[in-house]
Design a protein around this motif. Structure first.
Motif: not given
Length: 184
Positions: A23-49
């Motif tokens: 629950l705590e891990k999922e709630l971190v992803k829900i943004r509350a107005g201010k920017a946080s690096p954890s907002m992008l924690s679920s972003v996956m990048v295609d890095y050389y395949g």
């Protein structure tokens, strides 16, 4: 209380702890107005395949409360990172200045805040379901043990108290997150 009962109760406590941690891990992803690096924690990048977490191909920072900067370790990754952020469907519009990707986090509208509260409540309900299924599993295990009726009843009471305690903790976590989201 005998060892088997203690083991069953400890297993239930461990499962309930996992529900709260999730629950705590999922709630971190829900943004509350201010920017946080954890907002992008679920972003996956295609890095050389191969799909790689954004944090493993770049440095993610928040220079101020409304901005997230993503500094890739290879400049060739900038367009790939931009595309990955857009595809993650987080509601962000990334821009790049040739050196890094910059994301301006827009202030939340009242409607969006209410949607986020609803999303937080759904996550809390999922956690409660996890706690209740841990209780159900523990009660089933207690019934399968070869113990006296009194010991069985006492164990079920202990498991119910544990369930009530964890449910109250989930409610408290949700209440704090709601207050954070609704704070303008």
């Amino acid at each position: 209380m005998n060892e088997e009962v203690t083991f069953v109760i400890d297993s239930a406590r461990e499962a309930m702890d996992k529900a709260i941690a999730h629950l705590e891990k999922e709630l971190v992803k829900i943004r509350a107005g201010k920017a946080s690096p954890s907002m992008l924690s679920s972003v996956m990048v295609d890095y050389y395949g191969s799909q790689t977490p954004l944090s493993q191909v770049s440095n993610v920072n928040t220079p101020d409360a409304r901005t997230i900067s993503v500094q890739p370790w290879e400049k060739a990754m900038i367009p790939v990172i931009e595309t990955a952020i857009m595809n993650a469907n987080l509601g962000f519009n990334p821009m790049n200045n040739g050196e890094m990707v910059i994301i301006n986090v827009p202030p939340l509208t009242e409607e969006r805040r209410l949607q986020l509260v609803k999303q937080a409540k759904a996550e809390a309900e999922d956690a409660k379901v996890g706690v209740r299924s841990a209780r159900q599993e523990a009660n089933k295990d207690i019934k399968n043990l070869d113990i006296s009726e009194d010991l069985e009843k006492n164990a079920e009471i202990d498991i119910q108290e544990l369930t009530d305690d964890y449910t109250a903790r989930i409610d408290k976590i949700l209440h704090n997150k709601e207050a954070e989201i609704l704070k303008v």
